[in-house]
Design an enzyme around this catalytic site. Structure first.
Site, PDB file in Angstrom:
ATOM      1  N   GLU A 515      32.192 -77.957  -2.643  1.00  0.00           N
ATOM      2  CA  GLU A 515      31.204 -79.040  -2.713  1.00  0.00           C
ATOM      3  C   GLU A 515      30.545 -79.267  -1.366  1.00  0.00           C
ATOM      4  OE1 GLU A 515      30.113 -80.060  -5.405  1.00  0.00           O
ATOM      5  OE2 GLU A 515      31.685 -79.160  -6.626  1.00  0.00           O
ATOM      6  N   HIS A 521      24.057 -77.041   2.200  1.00  0.00           N
ATOM      7  CA  HIS A 521      22.797 -76.487   1.697  1.00  0.00           C
ATOM      8  C   HIS A 521      21.716 -77.573   1.753  1.00  0.00           C
ATOM      9  CE1 HIS A 521      20.822 -74.005  -1.822  1.00  0.00           C
ATOM     10  NE2 HIS A 521      20.158 -73.870  -0.690  1.00  0.00           N
TER      11      HIS A 521
HETATM   12 ZN   LIG Z   1      29.034 -76.003  -7.231  1.00  0.00          ZN
END
Ligand SMILES: [Zn+2]
Length: 727
Positions: A515, A521
């Site tokens: 996560e 990201h």
């Molecule tokens: Zn994921």
């Protein structure tokens, strides 16, 4: 821009190697409009805190302390009204359509509604109550109709089309051209080119679907909340480690069975119970309770809902000119066609099932040696797998767990983010949170001290929070109006006793890193337009950054510094790490098969066209045809398959995890071919071509820029241990 409820969900696999997650992307959500617009609704909404701009430090933050459920409906309505007014303004602009007056104007649209929907998304996943569910039930079809009003706005679409087809667009930057293409493509995919009658049918279908998705979700949540396994005798606890006994006792108190022990009907409670309970009768009971969620007859049964969803989806695909729902959904992904996705799944299916046979044989051996006099059944799998793990690899998950303190591992992730992304995390206490469990950090550039964003962490299970783990983007990064990002990670770890460190399993630690990969990201995003920011990428690409980050958990640098024994403070011994590594692909047959069974059923359900489907019968037949091992059940059986029936997002898309994992395995190879996991040069490329670009470049091209070639599937097969040694 498009609102994505950026929920990246994740489901633990038995083995740490691969983790499933989900995100809602694609498919036009409500388009937003203008910042500068006055709210055009009843005066009382002026005081509605959900509508207010986020103010304060860190470029503003969500005022969670002011949220009241009663404010949701008026706020959504005011937000939608504002958004539609702005859309009208863009659509009726007298000037010729240009990138600025159309596409950029759309990017700036709907800011208020975007904020409201951020709260709304959090309350639906993490703070659900009967009161809130009533709001959802009422608003879901309205939000769907609202969204259609925008994508079906003829004048607006003509302007988008004009920009898309204009020669001037060829002179724009690559990012601007991609953004224009995305608007055009999303509108066409949502039916912008249909005639009026078809548009009306489409709107009706979408509203019916929105209503059914809400019901599906609420039924599932009811079965996860209301059904429990109560144990009132000490002997019922045979085999359970102390931490599980404590958690079950705590659940007994909170679920109104004081003095008894309670196992909740969620994966984070059921899986450990199935792994450790010596009581075969109770294992079977717990297993049946869990795999029958949504499939119990009565008012919370999801079967009829699923049949209807599939019918409506088939009708919609036909309206939009696609052969099936699967063809419509997969067109807008890296895989491009259902056949490409199926080909990958089928290539991995056979070796996975072969491996299951070996695993079952090993387990049966252990059971026979114990004189158990049983044949391995699905409720025995985790239990005997654990015994094989101990016997074959001398690895006890409880031994490992003593080194995995949640707080330390979180610091470990921060350290990794510092090494790979040059990020520094500092706790902040001056922003409100929606529950006392949640903590917040500011993220800065380690060298320049520049503010990057905020990271919210909501780690523990509680009533009203759905199971699994996921990432959320509360606010997307963008340079257009200089907005920094706010992201969150959410999980369902079980809180231990007050004041004691929370110890998590190796799988949970992998989830944590996974996560966090999504969060990085989002945090790394460096784009101009919010629609293309961060995790707003193709569905079968979005799990790549997150799965990749899982690899750093097992690096010696992290384990030596952060995997410290909760009593002695000593780092995890090297020889234990060696044993973990040796067991790396252990049980991968099970993990891959239970996942692929779900992914294949998902795709086949959505390739079946308008055939009227009985979900239970379809599932049974499909699994028989596939040769599903009888000792394993789908990771998500159809009546509880929230990925594909709680919204459109992962429908015909559960294969995405496997697709992304091909990239993941291949990409980690770039580090290993270099100087190792902390190779600065490779990390730089990873940021430059993968983590920072969002959806500004085609992912296949982005990947080639990073790796210098297309991905190969070999690394995935090796990672999962499906390559015979000596190959
Ligand atoms: Zn994921």
């Amino acid at each position: 821009m498009y609102k994505n409820f950026y929920t990246v969900r994740i489901f633990l696999l038995a083995n740490a190697v691969t983790i499933m997650a989900i995100t809602c992307a694609a498919g036009p959500g409500p388009v937003k409009t203008g910042k500068k617009y006055k709210v055009v609704a009843a005066p009382f909404v002026d005081d509605n805190p959900l509508l207010k701009k986020w103010v304060g430090s860190y470029n503003g933050f969500p005022p969670f302390d002011k949220v009241k459920v009663a404010d949701f409906k008026p706020a959504l309505e005011a937000g939608m009204a504002e958004n539609l007014a702005d859309i009208e303004k863009i659509a009726n602009d007298k000037r010729p359509a240009t990138f600025d007056n159309t596409i950029v104007a759309l990017e700036r649209a709907g800011e208020t509604l975007d904020r409201v929907q951020t709260f709304y998304g959090i309350w639906s996943t993490s703070m659900s109550t009967p009161e809130f569910q009533a709001v959802q039930k009422e608003m879901a079809p309205k939000l769907s109709a609202f969204s259609d009003k925008i994508t079906q706005n003829e004048k607006l679409f003509r302007r988008i089309e004009a920009v898309y087809k204009s020669p001037a667009t060829k002179k724009l930057t690559a990012e601007q051209q991609r953004l224009t293409w995305k608007y055009y493509n999303d509108f066409v995919r949502a039916g912008a080119k249909l005639n009026a009658a078809s548009k009306a049918s489409l709107t009706q279908i979408n509203q019916q679907l929105a209503d059914l998705y809400t019901s599906f979700n609420q039924n599932l949540l009811a079965d996860e909340t209301d059904l429990i396994l109560v144990m009132d005798k000490e002997e019922d606890l045979a085999g359970l480690p102390q931490s599980l006994r404590d958690a079950a006792a705590a659940a007994g108190n909170s679920k109104k069975h004081p003095g008894a022990w309670v196992i909740s009907n969620t994966r984070s409670s059921i899986d450990p119970f199935l792994t450790y309970s010596d009581r075969r009768d109770l294992r079977e009971k717990a297993w049946r309770m869990f795999v029958n969620r949504g499939d119990n007859g009565g008012e919370h049964d999801n079967n009829a809902i699923i049949t209807e969803i599939l019918q409506l989806r088939a009708a919609r695909a036909a309206l939009l000119g696609f052969k099936t729902h699967a063809h419509w959904r997969v067109e807008n992904t890296m895989a491009k066609t259902p056949e490409n996705a199926l080909a990958l799944m089928e290539a991995v299916w056979k070796p996975a099932v072969e491996r299951v046979k070996e695993e079952v044989a090993d387990m049966q051996d252990v059971a026979n040696k114990e004189g158990a006099n049983i044949t391995i059944e699905p409720w025995d799998y985790r239990y005997y797998a654990e015994k094989v793990r101990k016997a074959k690899y001398d690895l006890d998950q409880n031994e490992v767990k003593e080194y995995l303190q949640l707080d330390n591992l979180r610091e470990g992730m921060f350290w990794v983010a510092g090494e790979l992304f040059n990020f520094a995390f500092t706790p902040v206490n001056d922003v409100p949170v929606y529950h006392p469990d949640i903590k917040v950090w500011e993220v800065k550039d380690k060298t320049t001290g520049k503010h990057i964003g905020l990271w919210y962490f909501d780690p523990y299970a509680r009533a009203g929070k759905r199971s699994g783990a996921w990432m959320n983007a509360y606010r997307s990064q963008q340079k257009l109006d200089k907005v920094t990002t706010i992201v969150s990670n959410n999980a369902n770890f079980i809180k231990g006793k007050e004041g004691e460190p929370v110890l998590i399993s190796w799988d949970d630690a992998s989830t944590l890193f996974h996560e966090f990969g999504h969060a990085l990201h989002g945090l790394s995003s460096n784009v101009t337009y919010p629609t293309l920011a961060g995790t707003n990428v193709f569905r079968d690409y979005v799990e790549f950054p997150s799965q990749l980050l899982e690899h750093w958990l097992s690096t010696p640098e992290v384990l030596q510094r952060f995997a410290l024994h909760y009593k002695t403070g000593k780092p995890i011994p090297k020889e234990l790490v060696e044993r973990i590594k040796r067991a790396d692909t252990f049980n991968e047959g099970f993990a891959t098969t239970e996942y692929l069974a779900s992914a294949l059923v998902d795709m086949k359900l959505h390739l079946a066209g308008d055939k009227r489907i009985d979900p239970d019968a379809f599932e049974k037949e499909t699994l028989e045809q596939l040769g599903m091992p009888k000792e394993i059940v789908m990771r998500h059986r159809t009546p509880q398959f929230g990925h594909i029936f709680s919204s459109d997002s992962y429908s015909a898309g559960y294969y995405s995890y496997l697709w992304s994992d091909v990239l993941t395995a291949d990409a980690f190879g770039a580090f290993m071919e270099g100087k190792g996991p902390y190779d600065k040069e490779v990390a730089k490329k990873l940021r430059q071509y993968i983590f920072s670009v969002g959806n500004t470049v085609d992912p296949a091209e982005g990947y080639r820029n990073f790796r210098g070639r297309d991905p190969k599937v070999d690394a995935l097969m090796k990672k999962r241990g499906f390559v015979k040694k000596g190959f």
